[in-house]
Design a protein around this motif. Structure first.
Motif, PDB file in Angstrom:
ATOM      1  N   ARG A 183      32.296  24.409  39.392  1.00 20.67           N
ATOM      2  CA  ARG A 183      32.269  25.423  40.443  1.00 20.67           C
ATOM      3  C   ARG A 183      33.586  26.204  40.478  1.00 20.67           C
ATOM      4  O   ARG A 183      34.659  25.667  40.199  1.00 20.67           O
ATOM      5  N   VAL A 184      33.457  27.478  40.825  1.00 24.90           N
ATOM      6  CA  VAL A 184      34.621  28.363  40.834  1.00 24.90           C
ATOM      7  C   VAL A 184      34.476  29.357  41.986  1.00 24.90           C
ATOM      8  O   VAL A 184      33.372  29.755  42.334  1.00 24.90           O
ATOM      9  N   LYS A 185      35.608  29.694  42.582  1.00 23.39           N
ATOM     10  CA  LYS A 185      35.610  30.574  43.757  1.00 23.39           C
ATOM     11  C   LYS A 185      35.358  32.024  43.365  1.00 23.39           C
ATOM     12  O   LYS A 185      35.908  32.493  42.365  1.00 23.39           O
ATOM     13  N   VAL A 186      34.580  32.718  44.161  1.00 24.88           N
ATOM     14  CA  VAL A 186      34.311  34.138  43.909  1.00 24.88           C
ATOM     15  C   VAL A 186      35.435  34.989  44.481  1.00 24.88           C
ATOM     16  O   VAL A 186      35.808  34.832  45.640  1.00 24.88           O
ATOM     17  N   LYS A 187      35.972  35.879  43.634  1.00 21.73           N
ATOM     18  CA  LYS A 187      36.886  36.900  44.137  1.00 21.73           C
ATOM     19  C   LYS A 187      36.117  38.207  44.057  1.00 21.73           C
ATOM     20  O   LYS A 187      35.942  38.780  42.979  1.00 21.73           O
ATOM     21  N   ALA A 188      35.575  38.639  45.208  1.00 15.89           N
ATOM     22  CA  ALA A 188      34.812  39.893  45.241  1.00 15.89           C
ATOM     23  C   ALA A 188      35.821  41.024  45.375  1.00 15.89           C
ATOM     24  O   ALA A 188      36.646  41.022  46.285  1.00 15.89           O
ATOM     25  N   THR A 189      35.784  41.965  44.436  1.00 19.13           N
ATOM     26  CA  THR A 189      36.864  42.962  44.385  1.00 19.13           C
ATOM     27  C   THR A 189      36.401  44.270  43.762  1.00 19.13           C
ATOM     28  O   THR A 189      35.472  44.288  42.941  1.00 19.13           O
ATOM     29  N   GLN A 190      37.071  45.348  44.153  1.00 17.47           N
ATOM     30  CA  GLN A 190      36.815  46.648  43.504  1.00 17.47           C
ATOM     31  C   GLN A 190      37.553  46.738  42.173  1.00 17.47           C
ATOM     32  O   GLN A 190      37.391  47.706  41.442  1.00 17.47           O
TER      33      GLN A 190
ATOM     34  N   LEU B 228      54.857  22.105  40.823  1.00 20.35           N
ATOM     35  CA  LEU B 228      55.458  23.356  41.302  1.00 20.35           C
ATOM     36  C   LEU B 228      54.511  24.526  41.051  1.00 20.35           C
ATOM     37  O   LEU B 228      54.355  25.416  41.886  1.00 20.35           O
ATOM     38  N   LEU B 229      53.852  24.514  39.904  1.00 19.20           N
ATOM     39  CA  LEU B 229      52.959  25.623  39.552  1.00 19.20           C
ATOM     40  C   LEU B 229      51.601  25.460  40.219  1.00 19.20           C
ATOM     41  O   LEU B 229      50.964  26.438  40.620  1.00 19.20           O
ATOM     42  N   ARG B 230      51.191  24.224  40.377  1.00 22.54           N
ATOM     43  CA  ARG B 230      49.921  23.944  41.046  1.00 22.54           C
ATOM     44  C   ARG B 230      49.989  24.419  42.493  1.00 22.54           C
ATOM     45  O   ARG B 230      49.005  24.885  43.064  1.00 22.54           O
ATOM     46  N   ASP B 231      51.176  24.313  43.050  1.00 26.00           N
ATOM     47  CA  ASP B 231      51.409  24.777  44.397  1.00 26.00           C
ATOM     48  C   ASP B 231      51.141  26.283  44.513  1.00 26.00           C
ATOM     49  O   ASP B 231      50.696  26.776  45.538  1.00 26.00           O
ATOM     50  N   LEU B 232      51.412  27.005  43.452  1.00 23.71           N
ATOM     51  CA  LEU B 232      51.212  28.459  43.454  1.00 23.71           C
ATOM     52  C   LEU B 232      49.770  28.831  43.129  1.00 23.71           C
ATOM     53  O   LEU B 232      49.249  29.829  43.586  1.00 23.71           O
ATOM     54  N   MET B 233      49.126  28.024  42.315  1.00 21.75           N
ATOM     55  CA  MET B 233      47.748  28.320  41.909  1.00 21.75           C
ATOM     56  C   MET B 233      47.107  27.035  41.418  1.00 21.75           C
ATOM     57  O   MET B 233      47.470  26.519  40.374  1.00 21.75           O
ATOM     58  N   LYS B 234      46.177  26.500  42.212  1.00 26.65           N
ATOM     59  CA  LYS B 234      45.609  25.206  41.836  1.00 26.65           C
ATOM     60  C   LYS B 234      44.243  25.333  41.179  1.00 26.65           C
ATOM     61  O   LYS B 234      43.745  24.393  40.574  1.00 26.65           O
ATOM     62  N   GLU B 235      43.620  26.488  41.318  1.00 23.13           N
ATOM     63  CA  GLU B 235      42.332  26.701  40.659  1.00 23.13           C
ATOM     64  C   GLU B 235      42.217  28.185  40.324  1.00 23.13           C
ATOM     65  O   GLU B 235      42.928  29.011  40.891  1.00 23.13           O
ATOM     66  N   ASN B 236      41.321  28.512  39.415  1.00 25.60           N
ATOM     67  CA  ASN B 236      41.109  29.930  39.112  1.00 25.60           C
ATOM     68  C   ASN B 236      39.950  30.464  39.943  1.00 25.60           C
ATOM     69  O   ASN B 236      39.271  29.711  40.653  1.00 25.60           O
ATOM     70  N   GLU B 237      39.774  31.780  39.858  1.00 25.20           N
ATOM     71  CA  GLU B 237      38.672  32.431  40.563  1.00 25.20           C
ATOM     72  C   GLU B 237      37.874  33.219  39.556  1.00 25.20           C
ATOM     73  O   GLU B 237      38.384  33.564  38.494  1.00 25.20           O
ATOM     74  N   VAL B 238      36.638  33.539  39.881  1.00 19.27           N
ATOM     75  CA  VAL B 238      35.910  34.467  39.029  1.00 19.27           C
ATOM     76  C   VAL B 238      35.904  35.822  39.736  1.00 19.27           C
ATOM     77  O   VAL B 238      35.511  35.933  40.895  1.00 19.27           O
ATOM     78  N   TRP B 239      36.438  36.818  39.034  1.00 18.66           N
ATOM     79  CA  TRP B 239      36.477  38.177  39.589  1.00 18.66           C
ATOM     80  C   TRP B 239      35.097  38.809  39.439  1.00 18.66           C
ATOM     81  O   TRP B 239      34.565  38.876  38.318  1.00 18.66           O
ATOM     82  N   VAL B 240      34.552  39.247  40.553  1.00 21.88           N
ATOM     83  CA  VAL B 240      33.227  39.871  40.550  1.00 21.88           C
ATOM     84  C   VAL B 240      33.347  41.194  41.287  1.00 21.88           C
ATOM     85  O   VAL B 240      33.919  41.237  42.383  1.00 21.88           O
ATOM     86  N   ASN B 241      32.847  42.252  40.704  1.00 21.02           N
ATOM     87  CA  ASN B 241      32.854  43.536  41.402  1.00 21.02           C
ATOM     88  C   ASN B 241      32.150  43.367  42.755  1.00 21.02           C
ATOM     89  O   ASN B 241      31.106  42.704  42.846  1.00 21.02           O
ATOM     90  N   ALA B 242      32.712  43.974  43.806  1.00 23.83           N
ATOM     91  CA  ALA B 242      32.205  43.757  45.163  1.00 23.83           C
ATOM     92  C   ALA B 242      30.716  44.094  45.276  1.00 23.83           C
ATOM     93  O   ALA B 242      29.952  43.374  45.938  1.00 23.83           O
TER      94      ALA B 242
END
Ligand SMILES: Nc1nc2c(c(=O)[nH]1)N[C@H]1C(S)=C(S)[C@@H](COP(=O)(O)OP(=O)(O)OC[C@H]3O[C@@H](n4cnc5c(=O)[nH]c(N)nc54)[C@H](O)[C@@H]3O)O[C@H]1N2
Ligand SMILES: Nc1nc2c(c(=O)[nH]1)N[C@H]1C(S)=C(S)[C@@H](COP(=O)(O)OP(=O)(O)OC[C@H]3O[C@@H](n4cnc5c(=O)[nH]c(N)nc54)[C@H](O)[C@@H]3O)O[C@H]1N2
Ligand code: SF4
Ligand SMILES: [Mo]
Length: 731
Positions: free
Chosen positions: A665-672, A625-639
C-alpha cells in the motif's frame, strides 16, 4: 561569483516531501551551519570522502569524546565545496543504524526466508573460499561472478580477478548512465562518466530532460544549479511532472512520457531550419552534417506537437532561447536515462543538440575534464583470461563497453555460454536494482554459492548463503578517489570511528579471502595505511598532509576553449559524428529516429520513477535521521485522475501492473503537478526484508512493479518506464 548560501542550497533541495518537510529538514542539516556553540568535550576532526551516494563529496567527521558527532563538508574539496547534501549530513545515522548486520552469517533456512546463524569470521571466510574452490575446480573460476557498486568493491574485484573470475556486473552502468555514455561515445568519441563535465554554474541556458536536480541530489550540480538560477539563466525543464527543478524554470514542458526523442529532433530541426546553429563549429568539427540535416528535415515542431503534447510555438521559442545563449547553452546529458529502450539513441540526440549549440569545451557548456596522476601500487600481473566474458559473448549488444547486467543474469539462468555457479554481491541490492525480480530469483536459484557483502539485511541478503557484514564508509579505509573535473584532484577515505559490531572493512575481507584462495601475493601490503602511503610516496604526495586535509589538488589545466583548451574527437572520423557510419554498418539508425511509445491499456497509467532528496536508492530507509524526514513514498496522481478514480489525497491504495503484480500500500498524493496519464513514485521504498525492521513494508516498491523492460539494442541497457499500473483500492 556570488557565494551560494546554505539557505538557497537547502531551498532547492527541499523538494517532493512537501512544504512541511522543509521545516523538518532544518534540524538535521542546519545545526551545523547556524554557528550554535558546540557543547563541551574534546573534539577531533578527520576528513574522508562521503559514500552515502556515489558522488563522493569530501567531508570532515567530528568526533566528540570518542563518539561520532557530525559529518560536514570539506571546504577544500571540489565536489562538496564545504557543504554536504542531507544524506551525507545524515551519515552518522547509518553508523548508528540498529538494523545493520553486525556479525557474519550463514544461511540455515531456505533461500529467501532470511534464516541465518551467526558465525565467526574464520568460519564465514573458510566457507566462502571452500565453495569458490569447488566451483573453480568443477567449472573454472570464470563461473564465479562479482556484482558491485561503489569504492569498497575495489579489492574484491582485484582478488577475484587474480583468482581468474573475469565476470562482473554493475547496475550503475546498464541500469543507469550506460546508454547516455554510449550515445556520447558514438558522437564525440568519449563517454561522460561521473561527475559529468557540465558547466552549469556559468551557463546562460540550461535544459533538463528528466534530470531532476534538487531531488537528484548530486551535490555539486545542485549547488551549481542554484548558482545558475541566481544568475538568471534561462531554465527549460522537460518532465511529465512539475519537479523541483521545473519550479525554478522559465519553461516547464510536461512532455508525454516516452516522446522526448521527438522533442529533441524538433529542436534540432528549428536550429537547422532557422540557421540558428553554430555554423563555424559544425563546419570545423562536424561529420555528416548534410545527411543529418536531411534526416531531420520533417521533424518539425508541428509534427512533434502531435507526439509530445508540447505546442509547436513553445518548441520554437525554447529552441531560440538556446540559440540566443549559445555557446553558453547546455542540454544536460542526463544520468539515469534507461527509460524507453531507445535510450542510447536519445543520449546521442542530446549530444547532437549540444553539438548544434557548439558548446563542447565552451564556458557554460560541456567543459574539457582535467585529471591528476596518482601512481598505482606495484601488483603482480593478473593471469590471462581463457574464456570470453559471459554477459555479451557474441557481441549481441555491439556497443556495450561495460558488462551487461541482464546478460550476466541470463547466462546464470541458461548456463550459456557456460555455467555461472557463484555470485559475490558487493553493495548491490539486485532484487531492487535489476528489472524483473522474478528473473533475478530464478538466477539465484541456479547458484551453488551466493555471497552478499552488505551493511544491511537488504532483500538480496535474504537469499545469501553467506553474509559478510561490511563497515560503512566512515569506519574504513578505501582506495583514493581520483576525480576528473575542472581541475583534477584526489580524496582520501579513512576510518573516523570504529564499527559498532563485528563488521570488517572490505579490503580486509578481500585480503583474507586472497590468502585462503592461494592468491595472497596479490595483496602484498600489511594494511591500507601501507598501501596508501606507498602510492603517495611514488606520486610525490605528502601522505601525512593528505590525511590531515583530505584532498590534494592536481595541476590547473585550461578547461575551456576560452581559457586555451584544445579540442579533438576520438571518433572514427576524428569529428563530431552527426551521421554515424559505425551505427549504419552495425544495422542501426545512423541518425537518431523517433518511435512512438506504446499506449497504456485502458484504465492503466504509465508508471515513472525518480529520487527523493533525502534518500539514496533502497539504501537509506532505515537511517533514523533520514527516516524522520521521509518514512514512506507516495504515488503522485493527477488531481483529476484521482477524482475520477474516487481516490482522496492521503488515502492508501495498492497499484497493480500489467502483469498482475500488486504493490504494497502507498499513499496517494493528488496533485496538479503531474500529467493525467502518468503516475510517479520515488524508487527505493516498499522493503520486503523483514530484517529491515524500521523500513519493512513502508511505502511501495517501484522496482517490484518493473516486471517489464525493454533492452537497448545498442548496448544492453534496460528501460523500466515500460510499466503500466492501475489502482487497487484498499478494502
Ligand atoms: N537524493 C538522491 N539523489 C540521487 C540519487 C539518489 O538515490 N538519491 N541517485 C543518484 C543516481 S545513481 C542517479 S543515476 C541520479 C538519477 O537522477 P536523474 O538522472 O535526474 O533521474 P531521471 O532518470 O532523469 O528521472 C527522474 C525524472 O524524470 C522524469 N521523467 C519520467 N519519465 C520521463 C519522460 O518520459 N520524459 C522526461 N523528460 N522525463 C521523465 C521524472 O518525473 C523525474 O523527475 O540521481 C542521483 N542522485
Ligand atoms: N527499479 C529501479 N531500478 C533501478 C533504479 C531505479 O530508479 N529504479 N536506479 C538504477 C540506478 S540509477 C543505479 S545507479 C542502480 C544502483 O543499484 P546497485 O548498484 O545495485 O546499488 P544500490 O541500490 O546502491 O545497492 C544497495 C545495497 O548496498 C548496500 N550498502 C550500502 N552501503 C554499503 C557499504 O558501505 N558496503 C556494502 N558492502 N554495502 C553497502 C545497501 O545496504 C544495499 O543492500 O540501480 C538501478 N536500478
Ligand atoms: S551528494 Fe550527498 S550523499 Fe552523495 S556523496 Fe555528496 S554529500 Fe554524500
Ligand atoms: Mo545511477
Amino acid at each position: 561569483m556570488e557565494q551560494l548560501s546554505r539557505r538557497r542550497f537547502l531551498k532547492i533541495s527541499a523538494a517532493t516531501v512537501g512544504a512541511g518537510a522543509v521545516g523538518s529538514q532544518v534540524p538535521v542539516v542546519s545545526s551545523l551551519a547556524m554557528g550554535s556553540k558546540p557543547p563541551a568535550g574534546k573534539v577531533e576532526t578527520i576528513p574522508t570522502y562521503c559514500e552515502m551516494c556515489f558522488w563522493k563529496c569530501g567531508g570532515i567527521a567530528h568526533i566528540r569524546d570518542g563518539k561520532l558527532w557530525k559529518f560536514e563538508g570539506n571546504p577544500l574539496d571540489p565536489m562538496s565545496k564545504g557543504r554536504l547534501c542531507p544524506r551525507g549530513t545524515a551519515a552518522p545515522g547509518t553508523h548508528n543504524d540498529p538494523d545493520r548486520i553486525s556479525k557474519p552469517l550463514i544461511r540455515t533456512g531456505e533461500r529467501g526466508k532470511e534464516e541465518f546463524k551467526a558465525v565467526t569470521w574464520g568460519e564465514a571466510l573458510d566457507y566462502v573460499a571452500e565453495r569458490m574452490k569447488k566451483i573453480a575446480a568443477e567449472h573454472g573460476p570464470e563461473s564465479i561472478a562479482l556484482w558491485k557498486h561503489g569504492t569498497g568493491s575495489r579489492f574484491f574485484e582485484h582478488v577475484m580477478r587474480a583468482y581468474g573470475c573475469i565476470n562482473k556486473g554493475a547496475p550503475s552502468f546498464a541500469q543507469c548512465r550506460g546508454p547516455r555514455d554510449i550515445g556520447y561515445l558514438l558522437t564525440y568519441g568519449t563517454g561522460l562518466g561521473s561527475p559529468e563535465p557540465t558547466d552549469i554554474a556559468n551557463t546562460k541556458c540550461l535544459v533538463l530532460i528528466g534530470t531532476h536536480l534538487g531531488e537528484n541530489m548530486h551535490n555539486t550540480q545542485v549547488q551549481e544549479f542554484a548558482q545558475a538560477v541566481a544568475n538568471k539563466a534561462t531554465i527549460i525543464v522537460v518532465d511529465p511532472r512539475y519537479s523541483v527543478a521545473a519550479s525554478k524554470a522559465k519553461y516547464w514542458l510536461p512532455v508525454k512520457p516516452g516522446t522526448d526523442m521527438a522533442l529533441i529532433l524538433a529542436w534540432c530541426n528549428v536550429l537547422v531550419a532557422e540557421g540558428l546553429y553554430d555554423k563555424e563549429f559544425v563546419a570545423k568539427h562536424g561529420h555528416g552534417f548534410d545527411k543529418f540535416a536531411a534526416a531531420i528535415k520533417d521533424s518539425t515542431p508541428e509534427w512533434a506537437e502531435a507526439e509530445t503534447g508540447i505546442p509547436a510555438a513553445t518548441i520554437r521559442a525554447t529552441a531560440r532561447e538556446m540559440a540566443i545563449a549559445r555557446p553558453a547553452a547546455l542540454v544536460h546529458p542526463g544520468r539515469r536515462v534507461n527509460w524507453y529502450g531507445d535510450d542510447a539513441q536519445r543520449g546521442r540526440a542530446t549530444a547532437l543538440l549540444n553539438a548544434l549549440l557548439g558548446n563542447w569545451g565552451r564556458k557554460g557548456g560541456l567543459f574539457i575534464q582535467a585529471g591528476m596522476k596518482v601512481a598505482g601500487y606495484p601488483f603482480p600481473k593478473f593471469p590471462e583470461a581463457t574464456k570470453p566474458k559471459a554477459d555479451n559473448p557474441d557481441h549481441k549488444w555491439p556497443f556495450a563497453d561495460e558488462e551487461v547486467t541482464t546478460g550476466l543474469r541470463e547466462a546464470t539462468i541458461t548456463g550459456k555460454p557456460y555455467p555461472i555457479k557463484g555470485w559475490v554481491v558487493y553493495a548491490s541490492n539486485l532484487n531492487h536494482t535489476l528489472p524483473n525480480e522474478k528473473e533475478t530469483i530464478e538466477a539465484i536459484n541456479k547458484l551453488d554459492l551466493l555471497v552478499v557483502v552488505d551493511t544491511h539485511p537488504a532483500e538480496i541478503t535474504g537469499y545469501a548463503d553467506v553474509v559478510l557484514p561490511d563497515t560503512m564508509f566512515l569506519e574504513r579505509h578505501d582506495d583514493f578517489y581520483v576525480g576528473w573535473g575542472r581541475q583534477g584532484w584526489a580524496a582520501i577515505r579513512q576510518p573516523v570511528i570504529a564499527p559498532p559490531g563485528e563488521q570488517k572493512p572490505a579490503w580486509w575481507m578481500a585480503k583474507e579471502l586472497a590468502n585462503r584462495l592461494g592468491v595472497g601475493q596479490y595483496m602484498p601490503f600489511k594494511d591500507m595505511d601501507e598501501y596508501l602511503a606507498a602510492r603517495c610516496e611514488k606520486s610525490g604526495i605528502d601522505y601525512a598532509k593528505f590525511r590531515k586535509e583530505g584532498v590534494v589538488m592536481g595541476p590547473k589545466d585550461p578547461i575551456t576553449v576560452e581559457e586555451g583548451a584544445g579540442i579533438a574527437f576520438d571518433t572514427p572520423s576524428g569529428k563530431v559524428e552527426f551521421y554515424s557510419e559505425q551505427l549504419a554498418k552495425a544495422g542501426f539508425d545512423p541518425v537518431p529516429k523517433y518511435t512512438a511509445p506504446e499506449a497504456a491499456p485502458a484504465g492503466f497509467f504509465r508508471l515513472v520513477t525518480g529520487r527523493a532528496p533525502v534518500h539514496t536508492f533502497s539504501r537509506t530507509q532505515t537511517n533514523l535521521l533520514l527516516r524522520d524526514l521521509m518514512k514512506e513514498n507516495e504515488v503522485w496522481v493527477n488531481a483529476e485522475t484521482a477524482a475520477k478514480a474516487g481516490l482522496k489525497h492521503g488515502q492508501y491504495v495498492k497499484l497493480k501492473n500489467q502483469d498482475g503484480v500488486v504493490s504494497n500500500r502507498v499513499k496517494v498524493k493528488a496533485t496538479q503537478r503531474i500529467r493525467p496519464d502518468t503516475l510517479y513514485m520515488v524508487y527505493g521504498f516498499g522493503h520486503t526484508s523483514r530484517l529491515l525492521k524500521s523500513a519493512y513494508l513502508m511505502g511501495a516498491s517501484a522496482a517490484q512493479l518493473n516486471t517489464r523492460y525493454k533492452v537497448d539494442p545498442l548496448m544492453g541497457g534496460t528501460s523500466i518506464h515500460q510499466n503500466f499500473v492501475t489502482f487497487e483500492k484498499e478494502a
